[in-house]
Scaffold this motif. Structure first.
Motif, short mmCIF file in Angstrom:
data_model
loop_
_atom_site.label_atom_id
_atom_site.label_comp_id
_atom_site.label_asym_id
_atom_site.label_seq_id
_atom_site.Cartn_x
_atom_site.Cartn_y
_atom_site.Cartn_z
N LEU A 112 10.41 -47.99 -10.26
CA LEU A 112 10.56 -47.52 -11.64
C LEU A 112 11.76 -48.20 -12.27
O LEU A 112 12.82 -48.26 -11.66
CB LEU A 112 10.77 -46.00 -11.66
CG LEU A 112 9.64 -45.15 -11.12
CD1 LEU A 112 10.06 -43.69 -11.13
CD2 LEU A 112 8.38 -45.35 -11.93
N GLU A 113 11.55 -48.73 -13.44
CA GLU A 113 12.67 -49.33 -14.13
C GLU A 113 13.42 -48.23 -14.87
O GLU A 113 12.81 -47.41 -15.54
CB GLU A 113 12.20 -50.39 -15.11
CG GLU A 113 11.68 -51.62 -14.41
CD GLU A 113 11.36 -52.72 -15.40
OE1 GLU A 113 11.99 -52.75 -16.48
OE2 GLU A 113 10.50 -53.54 -15.08
N LYS A 114 14.70 -48.26 -14.74
CA LYS A 114 15.52 -47.26 -15.39
C LYS A 114 15.72 -47.68 -16.85
O LYS A 114 16.18 -48.77 -17.14
CB LYS A 114 16.87 -47.16 -14.69
CG LYS A 114 17.69 -45.99 -15.11
CD LYS A 114 18.90 -45.87 -14.22
CE LYS A 114 19.63 -44.60 -14.51
NZ LYS A 114 20.77 -44.44 -13.64
N GLU A 115 15.31 -46.80 -17.74
CA GLU A 115 15.45 -47.07 -19.16
C GLU A 115 16.85 -46.69 -19.58
O GLU A 115 17.32 -45.59 -19.31
CB GLU A 115 14.43 -46.25 -19.94
CG GLU A 115 14.44 -46.54 -21.41
CD GLU A 115 13.40 -45.72 -22.14
OE1 GLU A 115 13.67 -45.40 -23.31
OE2 GLU A 115 12.35 -45.42 -21.56
N LYS A 116 17.53 -47.62 -20.22
CA LYS A 116 18.88 -47.33 -20.68
C LYS A 116 18.80 -46.65 -22.04
O LYS A 116 18.19 -47.16 -22.97
CB LYS A 116 19.71 -48.60 -20.79
CG LYS A 116 20.07 -49.17 -19.45
CD LYS A 116 21.10 -50.24 -19.59
CE LYS A 116 21.47 -50.74 -18.21
NZ LYS A 116 22.60 -51.62 -18.23
N ILE A 117 19.41 -45.50 -22.10
CA ILE A 117 19.46 -44.75 -23.35
C ILE A 117 20.90 -44.77 -23.83
O ILE A 117 21.81 -44.36 -23.12
CB ILE A 117 18.99 -43.29 -23.13
CG1 ILE A 117 17.56 -43.27 -22.63
CG2 ILE A 117 19.15 -42.50 -24.41
CD1 ILE A 117 17.07 -41.90 -22.23
N LYS A 118 21.08 -45.26 -25.03
CA LYS A 118 22.42 -45.30 -25.59
C LYS A 118 22.61 -44.04 -26.43
O LYS A 118 21.91 -43.82 -27.41
CB LYS A 118 22.59 -46.54 -26.44
CG LYS A 118 24.01 -46.77 -26.85
CD LYS A 118 24.21 -48.16 -27.39
CE LYS A 118 25.70 -48.39 -27.58
NZ LYS A 118 25.99 -49.76 -27.87
N LEU A 119 23.55 -43.22 -25.99
CA LEU A 119 23.82 -41.98 -26.70
C LEU A 119 24.77 -42.24 -27.85
O LEU A 119 25.74 -42.98 -27.72
CB LEU A 119 24.41 -40.94 -25.76
CG LEU A 119 23.52 -40.51 -24.60
CD1 LEU A 119 24.27 -39.54 -23.71
CD2 LEU A 119 22.25 -39.88 -25.12
#
Length: 112
Positions: free
Chosen positions: A17-24
């Protein structure tokens, strides 16, 4: 008896699974602005600043004097819920003491 912890499984059974980067985004912050009036005693304003905004007596005097000479002064910058609470505390204390002292909120612009 079957061994459920088999280490000899092939790579075709493994999914990656590719980790999706979420920019907060940082929460917005709000300035609590003290509004000058010609009726509230300066000593009361200093007391409110010291007690509600946890300012030293010297800082409280400086903020009060800025509001007195320019018409307004920033008491502090907070997340919205804290800023609203501070404004409400000032209103409540002023009402109880019979003074018209007021504060307003203003959204802090990025880069301020």
């Amino acid at each position: 008896m079957a061994n459920t912890n088999r280490k000899d499984q092939t790579d075709s059974n493994v999914s990656v699974l590719e980790k999706e980067k979420i920019k907060l985004k940082k929460p917005s912050r709000y300035k609590v602005i003290l509004i000058n009036d010609d009726y509230t005693p300066q000593e009361f304003v200093v007391w409110v600043l010291a007690n509600v905004f946890r300012r030293s007596m010297e800082e409280s005097r400086q903020i009060m004097w800025t509001a007195h000479t320019t018409g307004f002064a920033v008491c502090g910058v907070y997340p919205l819920d804290i800023a609203r609470t501070k404004v409400e505390e000032v209103r409540k204390l002023a009402d109880e003491a019979g003074h018209p002292l007021q504060c307003r909120l203003a959204k802090e612009e990025e880069g301020e």
